[in-house]
Design an enzyme around this catalytic site. Sequence first.
Site, PDB file in Angstrom:
ATOM      1  N   GLU A 261       2.712  39.716  70.625  1.00  0.00           N
ATOM      2  CA  GLU A 261       2.407  40.396  69.353  1.00  0.00           C
ATOM      3  C   GLU A 261       2.242  41.869  69.708  1.00  0.00           C
ATOM      4  O   GLU A 261       1.190  42.290  70.169  1.00  0.00           O
ATOM      5  CB  GLU A 261       1.140  39.772  68.760  1.00  0.00           C
ATOM      6  N   CYS A 295      -2.109  47.383  64.458  1.00  0.00           N
ATOM      7  CA  CYS A 295      -0.664  47.254  64.683  1.00  0.00           C
ATOM      8  C   CYS A 295       0.051  47.164  63.351  1.00  0.00           C
ATOM      9  O   CYS A 295       1.255  47.363  63.273  1.00  0.00           O
ATOM     10  CB  CYS A 295      -0.341  46.094  65.615  1.00  0.00           C
TER      11      CYS A 295
HETATM   12  C1  UN1 Z   1      -3.713  43.967  64.970  1.00  0.00           C
HETATM   13  O1  UN1 Z   1      -3.780  45.159  64.628  1.00  0.00           O
HETATM   14  O2  UN1 Z   1      -3.417  43.645  66.151  1.00  0.00           O
HETATM   15  O3  UN1 Z   1      -3.378  42.517  59.256  1.00  0.00           O
HETATM   16  C2  UN1 Z   1      -4.041  42.844  64.077  1.00  0.00           C
HETATM   17  C3  UN1 Z   1      -4.274  43.198  59.742  1.00  0.00           C
HETATM   18  C4  UN1 Z   1      -5.358  42.499  60.516  1.00  0.00           C
HETATM   19  C5  UN1 Z   1      -4.889  42.142  61.884  1.00  0.00           C
HETATM   20  C6  UN1 Z   1      -4.312  43.263  62.659  1.00  0.00           C
HETATM   21  N1  UN1 Z   1      -5.776  41.300  59.832  1.00  0.00           N
HETATM   22  O4  UN1 Z   1      -4.303  44.406  59.614  1.00  0.00           O
END
Ligand code: UN1
Length: 508
Positions: A261, A295
């Site tokens: 990921e 992310c």
């Molecule tokens: C991440 O930034 O690795 O959708 C995960 C989102 C959060 C998860 C982000 N629930 O922004």
Amino acid sequence: MHELLKSLGIAQLNHGTSTGLKSWSSGDTVIDSFSPVDAELIAQVYQTTQEDYELVLSKAQNAGTEWRNIPAPKRGEIVRQMGEAFRKHKDNLGKLVSYEMGKSLQEGLGEVQEIIDICDFAVGLSRQLYGLTMHSERPSHRMYEQWHPLGVVGIISAFNFPVAVWSWNAMLAWVCGNVCVWKPSEKTPLTAIACQHIISEVLRQNHLPEGLSSIITGKAQVGDWLVSDKRVALISATGSTRMGRAVGTKVAERFGKCLLELGGNNAIIITENADLNIAIPAVVFGAVGTAGQRCTSTRRLIIHDSIYQQVKERLVKAYAQLRIGNPLDAHNHVGPLIDKDAVRAYLSAAAQVVEQGGKMLIDAEVLEGAGFESECYVRPCIAEAKPDFAIVQHETFAPILYLLSYSTIDEAIAIQNNVPQGLSSAIFTLNLREAEQFLSANGSDCGIANVNIGTSGAEIGGAFGGEKETGGGRESGSDAWKSYMRRQTNTINYGTSLPLAQGIKFDF
Ligand code: UN1
């Protein structure tokens, strides 16, 4: 802070006081955990030595043999108790997440809520690890598939979601019958240790071996032991594309399983048919929330040229109202970046967009003075740019938003897709044709595609992850559990002859 750490079972190591963490290591090298909120050294954590690592792995393997023989719904019951324990510690753990990582208190608490929610999800799942039954082409034969545990699962997590992303992996891995070895980011080791304390208490109460859940701490070298270890059946890694490429290659070399990921370069398309009253707040939250360090953060805005000017003005006005400061103060919208390296990357990206021909609408700035002593607080900025600028193609983990314009929906979708990453995407439109085209096979190429909501803030119930350089893995909801198990196809002959498949005759 001392009281907070104590309530989470962590004894402070700094200032020469004694250890609660020694059990994780026999070495002398320590990792400093500084808060980006106020530059305080929160604590020091021992780095895992190779000797410790060997101990962790052998304990994990032994625990795995015991755990996989416990029926899945009983494993679910243990995860249910873990969820209860996290409910009990939500306030303190949420505060520590906010302080160690620098995200708002509300977001820190939100992360712990994600842990609780994935525990609930995993409990239900523990009775639903379904395989299919197929009709055999041979008489008196039965064919079906079943899912077995993998064994040891290695989890490598990033600083930006220091606890939630671990829990998406760990809770599913546990109900699936695996044991977990977790390497948290060296930038946020304390929140991980706090989680470990919460988990070990539940394990102790249930007379389960501690090897079910272990932490290893340190920099890339420690992660490398895990990644290269044949005894670790699955590596689930969250972080940069650069890290993922190195991890993926090493795991592939030993034919291990990998769940990646990685980076996103997420865009929102705003068409001429958008409701700007919902689009603007979605963009601002997506771009500046968690100081642009998700992310899923919104990095590119693809705006129809007929409304480009209007959107630009509304955004600049909205950004002028942002309050930057201590994230534990609910009054503030934007906290600090994780460290000074992140600040340097932010400044460099802002300089590059200008060099490449872009124009800053809100300049990059590192805030100084009272409350900003950590030198990690930056002003969220907006730049007008072109889709193919090298810096626009690149993920910078900071609150920098690039404005791009388009004239046809086909062009907008092409711009959205024309980056190496493929995590999250969104369109704002009230036009059914535009929305459906965006969601079709000719539309967004991302793992997440939303209509009239932003790119970040996914719920745990859906599968989370993305395509291309995002790595292809899926965590959390839907049937992501299948990544944590191995599929076995079984054919049983309950007849008195041995018919061969494909009509083959073998008489003798
Ligand atoms: C991440 O930034 O690795 O959708 C995960 C989102 C959060 C998860 C982000 N629930 O922004």
